[in-house]
Scaffold this active site. Sequence first.
Site, mmCIF file in Angstrom:
data_model
loop_
_atom_site.group_PDB
_atom_site.id
_atom_site.type_symbol
_atom_site.label_atom_id
_atom_site.label_comp_id
_atom_site.label_asym_id
_atom_site.label_seq_id
_atom_site.Cartn_x
_atom_site.Cartn_y
_atom_site.Cartn_z
ATOM 1 C CB CYS A 1 -0.909 0.024 1.231
ATOM 2 S SG CYS A 1 -2.006 -1.372 1.351
HETATM 3 C C1 BEZ Z 1 0.569 -4.565 1.859
HETATM 4 O O1 BEZ Z 1 0.057 -3.522 1.518
HETATM 5 O O2 BEZ Z 1 1.768 -4.753 1.772
HETATM 6 C C2 BEZ Z 1 -0.271 -5.703 2.364
HETATM 7 C C3 BEZ Z 1 -1.445 -5.432 3.033
HETATM 8 C C4 BEZ Z 1 -2.189 -6.489 3.524
HETATM 9 C C5 BEZ Z 1 -1.773 -7.782 3.322
HETATM 10 C C6 BEZ Z 1 -0.606 -8.041 2.613
HETATM 11 C C7 BEZ Z 1 0.140 -6.990 2.132
#
Ligand code: BEZ
Length: 211
Positions: free
Chosen positions: A45
């Site tokens: 994210c």
């Molecule tokens: C991420 O944004 O890295 C992420 C968020 C939730 C689960 C896995 C990855």
Amino acid sequence: MAVRLGDTAPDFTADTTQGTINFHEWLGDSWGVLFSHPKDFTPVCTTELGYVAKIKPEFEKRNVKVIGLSVDPVESHVKWEGDIEETQGTAVNFPMIGDPDRKVADLYDMIHPNANDTMTVRSVFVIGPDKKVKLTITYPASTGRNFDEILRVIDSLQLTAGYKVATPANWQHGGDVIIVPAVSDDEAKDLFPGGWDEQKPYLRVTKQPNL
Ligand code: BEZ
């Protein structure tokens, strides 16, 4: 209830990093992209939000407003924005909705309990100036989105909203387009005076009309 193509985008009032907004009012006459991210302070994210901030001028050129969402509160988004600027080199320059009570996430069916019952999936909704949903895409949490693809689809949506054409596989702005089958050859002569390449009666390829 899932939000489907052609539906009116559900309206809501919510707190964001740029104050309280009413979604439809905030959209005004613009196109909109509403996208969810699973959780604050997560790696994928962080890269996504940094990238969207970098290419915001590309959305603006197309008269598109972008807005993010996660089920974390606004105060958490604000703290996280510092990390995003530090690691991605761009400050987040669009609002992010804080949705701790999942009001908006539920309205847009962004939580898919069989994938994860607490976090949103990576949803994307493109909304037209008529407030209708033009595109929905859903990615899993583990896969960062391709926002260049979202710009490409917006180019296609904006072109096909104004001309009786469709865009072929992997089309990019400037590429040849297809005359929609509902247009007769007689009508096509008026609409596409430069002519077309008739590969099949239903496959008529012409230059992009608005160049
Ligand atoms: C991420 O944004 O890295 C992420 C968020 C939730 C689960 C896995 C990855």
